[in-house]
Design a protein around this motif. Structure first.
Motif, short mmCIF file in Angstrom:
data_model
loop_
_atom_site.label_atom_id
_atom_site.label_comp_id
_atom_site.label_asym_id
_atom_site.label_seq_id
_atom_site.Cartn_x
_atom_site.Cartn_y
_atom_site.Cartn_z
N LYS A 43 0.81 -1.21 0.00
CA LYS A 43 0.00 0.00 0.00
C LYS A 43 0.85 1.27 0.00
O LYS A 43 0.37 2.34 -0.37
CB LYS A 43 -0.93 0.01 1.23
CG LYS A 43 -1.89 -1.17 1.27
CD LYS A 43 -2.73 -1.26 0.00
CE LYS A 43 -3.71 -2.43 0.06
NZ LYS A 43 -4.47 -2.59 -1.20
N MET A 44 2.08 1.17 0.45
CA MET A 44 2.99 2.32 0.43
C MET A 44 4.33 1.86 -0.14
O MET A 44 5.14 1.24 0.54
CB MET A 44 3.18 2.91 1.82
CG MET A 44 4.21 4.03 1.90
SD MET A 44 3.84 5.46 0.85
CE MET A 44 2.76 6.39 1.94
N HIS A 72 -0.02 3.44 -2.89
CA HIS A 72 0.57 4.75 -3.13
C HIS A 72 2.04 4.57 -3.45
O HIS A 72 2.74 3.85 -2.75
CB HIS A 72 0.40 5.61 -1.87
CG HIS A 72 0.71 7.06 -2.08
ND1 HIS A 72 0.20 7.80 -3.13
CD2 HIS A 72 1.48 7.92 -1.36
CE1 HIS A 72 0.64 9.04 -3.05
NE2 HIS A 72 1.42 9.14 -1.99
N GLU A 99 4.15 10.23 -6.85
CA GLU A 99 4.36 11.45 -6.08
C GLU A 99 5.87 11.60 -5.88
O GLU A 99 6.55 10.65 -5.49
CB GLU A 99 3.67 11.34 -4.72
CG GLU A 99 3.94 12.52 -3.80
CD GLU A 99 3.39 12.33 -2.40
OE1 GLU A 99 3.83 13.05 -1.49
OE2 GLU A 99 2.52 11.46 -2.22
#
Length: 217
Positions: A43-44, A72, A99
């Motif tokens: 998830k990260m 992410h 990001e």
């Protein structure tokens, strides 16, 4: 909760990365890391980009894995030049950039929490500090040292660079690219039934050499 292996997600991430990385000559590493991150439903996903060291293919693979897992993807770069290199390479591959966090990797990683898939280049001088200060997920995490043959630390052990809240469950070094040193770590204080949750295997065939590598997830 803990990291749970999903062979279906691993397969989907692997196949999509193969398709997306056809334009790269060195896609073997990207496919393997994408399958691992996708299979663990990370998830990260945090990638510490090194100018001149990281490959666009690997970044593409991690982005695909994040999309499959609904996770992410964060890429940390040291300066504006590296940011532009990274963004341009991702656009050229037809994949949306992650990001991007600009700044010293050690300081930047402290601002991120619940990391469950961390990729750091072994050629970085601050490699050990980045790993030590990373705030890993309580579910457990997978740590990857890319270009491990370039690592300057003699007698390296993952346990020697991790903080006190994490412990190494298993690790493996694979002859992919310039070496991949991969470790699965668990959060101290959380009981994990790893024998039941990690009984799957990934078979990876190097696109250039034709060698078959098998890794247990």
């Amino acid at each position: 909760m803990k990291l749970v292996w999903s062979p279906e997600s691993a397969s989907k991430a692997y196949i999509d990365t193969v398709k997306s990385c056809e334009l790269f000559q060195e896609s073997g590493e990207a496919e393997l890391l994408s399958a691992l991150a996708g299979g663990w439903n990370a998830k990260m996903i945090v990638e510490v980009y090194m100018h001149g060291g990281a490959t666009a293919a690997t970044s593409v693979g991690l982005a695909i894995a994040a999309a499959h897992a609904g996770g992410h993807h964060v890429c940390m770069v040291s300066d504006e030049r590296s940011r532009l290199d990274y963004v341009n390479a991702m656009h050229s591959a037809g994949v949306s950039p992650a990001e991007v966090v600009v700044g010293g990797a050690e300081e930047a990683v402290v601002g991120l929490a619940d990391i469950d898939f961390l990729v750091v280049d072994g050629g970085r001088k601050d490699f050990s500090r980045v790993v030590r200060f990373a705030k890993l997920s309580h579910r457990g995490a997978v740590l990857v040292c890319r270009n491990s043959s370039l690592r300057t630390m003699a007698g390296f052990r993952w346990g020697g660079v991790l903080g006190s809240t994490s412990r190494v469950v298993r690790s493996v070094v694979m002859p992919v690219g310039k070496g991949l040193d991969i470790a699965y770590v668990a959060y101290n204080g959380v009981t994990t039934d790893l024998h039941k949750s990690t009984s799957r295997w990934i078979t990876h065939i190097d696109q250039q050499s034709g060698e078959e590598h098998v890794i247990r997830g």
